[in-house]
Design a protein around this motif. Structure first.
Motif, mmCIF file in Angstrom:
data_model
loop_
_atom_site.group_PDB
_atom_site.id
_atom_site.type_symbol
_atom_site.label_atom_id
_atom_site.label_comp_id
_atom_site.label_asym_id
_atom_site.label_seq_id
_atom_site.Cartn_x
_atom_site.Cartn_y
_atom_site.Cartn_z
ATOM 1 N N THR A 139 -53.545 -35.203 10.964
ATOM 2 C CA THR A 139 -51.946 -35.824 10.478
ATOM 3 C C THR A 139 -51.298 -35.522 9.252
ATOM 4 N N SER A 140 -52.224 -35.444 7.540
ATOM 5 C CA SER A 140 -51.436 -35.192 6.928
ATOM 6 C C SER A 140 -51.080 -33.914 6.874
ATOM 7 N N VAL A 141 -51.450 -32.900 7.662
ATOM 8 C CA VAL A 141 -50.771 -31.155 7.596
ATOM 9 C C VAL A 141 -48.989 -31.511 8.473
ATOM 10 N N LEU A 142 -49.928 -32.132 9.740
ATOM 11 C CA LEU A 142 -48.242 -31.977 10.193
ATOM 12 C C LEU A 142 -47.860 -33.187 9.967
ATOM 13 N N GLU A 143 -47.710 -34.039 8.967
ATOM 14 C CA GLU A 143 -46.541 -34.599 7.548
ATOM 15 C C GLU A 143 -46.266 -33.517 7.064
ATOM 16 N N GLN A 144 -46.524 -32.586 6.303
ATOM 17 C CA GLN A 144 -46.626 -32.024 5.196
ATOM 18 C C GLN A 144 -46.237 -30.703 5.822
ATOM 19 N N VAL A 145 -46.259 -30.306 7.442
ATOM 20 C CA VAL A 145 -45.356 -29.683 7.711
ATOM 21 C C VAL A 145 -44.053 -29.540 8.466
ATOM 22 N N THR A 160 -60.350 -28.483 15.876
ATOM 23 C CA THR A 160 -60.135 -27.177 15.536
ATOM 24 C C THR A 160 -59.034 -26.472 15.469
ATOM 25 N N MET A 161 -58.827 -25.903 15.157
ATOM 26 C CA MET A 161 -58.353 -24.732 14.011
ATOM 27 C C MET A 161 -57.753 -23.605 13.715
ATOM 28 N N ARG A 162 -57.183 -22.378 14.405
ATOM 29 C CA ARG A 162 -56.855 -21.390 13.780
ATOM 30 C C ARG A 162 -56.241 -20.557 13.911
ATOM 31 N N ALA A 163 -56.764 -19.368 12.605
ATOM 32 C CA ALA A 163 -55.700 -18.990 11.596
ATOM 33 C C ALA A 163 -55.918 -17.372 12.122
ATOM 34 N N GLU A 164 -54.745 -16.671 12.108
ATOM 35 C CA GLU A 164 -54.688 -14.713 12.354
ATOM 36 C C GLU A 164 -54.918 -14.661 10.811
ATOM 37 N N PHE A 165 -55.325 -13.370 10.378
ATOM 38 C CA PHE A 165 -55.233 -12.036 9.312
ATOM 39 C C PHE A 165 -55.279 -11.235 9.825
ATOM 40 N N SER A 188 -44.872 -19.053 16.222
ATOM 41 C CA SER A 188 -44.749 -18.043 15.496
ATOM 42 C C SER A 188 -44.188 -18.446 14.436
ATOM 43 N N ASN A 189 -42.874 -18.768 15.298
ATOM 44 C CA ASN A 189 -41.417 -19.044 14.115
ATOM 45 C C ASN A 189 -42.028 -20.692 13.257
ATOM 46 N N LYS A 190 -43.031 -20.771 13.878
ATOM 47 C CA LYS A 190 -42.740 -22.934 13.528
ATOM 48 C C LYS A 190 -44.319 -22.823 12.449
ATOM 49 N N SER A 191 -45.333 -21.604 12.589
ATOM 50 C CA SER A 191 -46.878 -21.791 11.742
ATOM 51 C C SER A 191 -46.298 -21.026 10.286
ATOM 52 N N PRO A 192 -47.128 -22.902 9.478
ATOM 53 C CA PRO A 192 -46.779 -22.430 8.174
ATOM 54 C C PRO A 192 -48.023 -21.040 7.686
ATOM 55 N N ASN A 193 -47.685 -21.294 5.972
ATOM 56 C CA ASN A 193 -48.582 -19.849 6.057
ATOM 57 C C ASN A 193 -49.556 -20.323 5.246
ATOM 58 N N VAL A 194 -50.952 -19.606 5.811
ATOM 59 C CA VAL A 194 -52.303 -19.819 5.770
ATOM 60 C C VAL A 194 -52.505 -18.662 5.020
ATOM 61 N N LEU A 202 -44.414 -25.893 4.788
ATOM 62 C CA LEU A 202 -43.095 -24.405 4.624
ATOM 63 C C LEU A 202 -41.681 -25.208 3.306
ATOM 64 N N GLU A 203 -41.878 -26.341 3.426
ATOM 65 C CA GLU A 203 -40.766 -26.485 2.449
ATOM 66 C C GLU A 203 -41.352 -26.948 1.038
ATOM 67 N N PRO A 204 -40.262 -26.093 -0.502
ATOM 68 C CA PRO A 204 -41.638 -26.830 -1.678
ATOM 69 C C PRO A 204 -40.701 -27.930 -1.683
ATOM 70 N N THR A 205 -41.509 -29.013 -2.656
ATOM 71 C CA THR A 205 -40.889 -29.666 -3.133
ATOM 72 C C THR A 205 -40.479 -30.253 -5.070
ATOM 73 N N LEU A 206 -40.379 -30.786 -5.590
ATOM 74 C CA LEU A 206 -39.745 -30.825 -6.690
ATOM 75 C C LEU A 206 -40.949 -32.204 -7.438
ATOM 76 N N GLN A 207 -41.380 -31.044 -8.354
ATOM 77 C CA GLN A 207 -42.889 -32.175 -9.238
ATOM 78 C C GLN A 207 -42.624 -32.002 -10.790
ATOM 79 N N VAL A 208 -42.894 -33.093 -11.468
ATOM 80 C CA VAL A 208 -43.401 -33.093 -12.787
ATOM 81 C C VAL A 208 -44.716 -32.211 -12.763
#
Length: 388
Positions: free
Chosen positions: A227-233, A280-285, A243-249, A305-311
């Motif tokens: 759930t956290s990964v889905l929220e992050q991406v 289970t998830m699978r990434a291809e390299f 392919s056009n929506k997959s986050p980088n691994v 997918l998008e960076p966030t501003l952090q202190v």
């Protein structure tokens, strides 16, 4: 002077000396306190909390899995005649790996061809006999039963021809199995047999073949992590593998080296395992350098997918006590404040502060042992400022 007078003198003089000593010591403490109050405030080095765009990552344990892997087994029985590849060699699809003695299968093929010739000759004879019986039957020179038998003989002869063709195909197939070729590109393991061994379908595999590039890395996430990964991406489970929506691994190898290659998610299972509570998830390299090996355990990082501003603040400013992590902040009046903070991931020599500190606030990075909360300091900006 008499002894009594001496004793009387010392009895009266002792308290006088003690009072004088205490008076002198008190004057020394007063002078020391005066010196301390006149001493300059301790000098410390400070660095400003700064902001930076950080791409969040979720880290999991994964295992490499070859896209294609197979045990090479002989499909016909016979003596192993040649081994045409070395242990551990890189091979291409259709490369010759082994040869099984073909003589028996070549002879069988010739015999099946002879059977076809015989069956075709019988068919010709049956056709001639049927034509003769048809003509005689028209003249009422032979009974109908004889004509029917001739027709049946022709059908039998046709079936025998078909059977002979099928036998030839089987013989050709068996003969082709005497040469064992690679079904795909990859690298073979250790050859388990020697030239001259009897091999066949019931014998152990000759060797295993594993494809190396590209390669899969499988990993599992529990319900909360998923759930956290889905929220992050910002994607759904269905679109995560597109392919056009997959986050980088990214991968970290067992020796701690971060792999330069970037993978993408190609598969997300459609259910959470009720026994483990994980999906289970699978990434291809691409695995161009062949650093990833089938069966290897690796550290998997999924990047948002998008960076966030952090202190961030330097790790040198961070301290800990029973209440938790804190930093010493120098305010506008050059006074020291103790500030408890909540931290996140380490980024180089700095650490993310998720709560308790604002951008631009100054934290002490050198001289921490000389100060305490509530005292004034002489703050000097550190020579190296992070975030510059």
């Amino acid at each position: 002077m008499s002894l009594a007078l001496k004793n009387s003198f010392f009895r009266h003089r002792g308290p006088v000396l003690a009072i004088a000593a205490l008076t002198s010591l008190g004057a020394s403490f007063t002078a020391l306190a005066q010196d301390q109050s006149d001493a300059p405030p301790p000098k410390v080095s400070i660095a400003a909390a700064y902001t930076e765009e950080i791409t969040d990552e979720a880290v999991f344990i994964g295992r490499a899995e070859a896209i294609n892997k197979v045990d090479i087994v002989a499909r016909v029985n016979g003596f192993l005649e040649t081994q045409d590849v070395e242990d551990g060699a890189l091979i291409k699809k259709d490369d010759l790996l082994f040869t099984i003695e073909p003589d028996l299968y070549e002879a069988t093929l010739e015999a099946r061809k002879a059977d076809l010739d015989r069956a075709e000759a019988n068919l010709e004879l049956a056709k001639v006999d049927l034509a003769r019986k048809e003509e005689l039957y028209k003249r009422d020179a032979t009974p109908e039963s004889e004509r029917d038998i001739a027709r049946a003989n022709e059908l039998v002869a046709e079936a025998e021809v078909k059977a002979a063709h099928a036998a030839i195909q089987q013989a050709e197939l068996d003969l082709s199995y005497t040469e064992i070729h690679a079904p795909f590109d990859g690298r073979i393991g250790r050859v388990e047999t020697s030239v001259g061994d009897v091999v066949g379908p019931t014998n152990p595999p000759l060797v295993n073949l594993v494809s190396e590039a590209p390669i899969y890395v499988n990993f599992s996430l529990n319900e909360k992590q998923f759930t956290s990964v889905l929220e992050q991406v910002g994607e759904s489970a269905a679109s995560l593998a597109e392919s056009n929506k997959s986050p980088n691994v990214h991968l970290t190898l067992p020796n701690g080296t971060k792999l330069d290659e970037t993978g993408e998610i190609v598969f997300v299972d459609n259910r959470i395992d009720p026994l483990t509570g994980a999906i289970t998830m699978r990434a291809e390299f691409p695995n161009a350098d062949r650093f990833i090996i089938d069966g290897q355990f690796l550290s998997v990082q999924i990047e948002a997918l998008e960076p966030t501003l952090q202190v961030l603040v330097p790790q040198a400013a961070l301290q800990r006590d029973q209440r938790g992590e804190f930093v010493l902040v120098v305010n506008d009046k050059q006074m020291v404040e103790q500030r408890y903070i909540t931290t996140g991931d380490v980024v180089g020599t700095a650490i993310i502060v998720t709560d308790g500190l604002r951008e631009g606030e100054s934290v002490i990075v050198e001289g921490l042992q000389r100060v305490r909360p509530g005292v004034a300091v002489d703050a000097v900006v550190a020579s190296e400022q992070p975030g510059e």
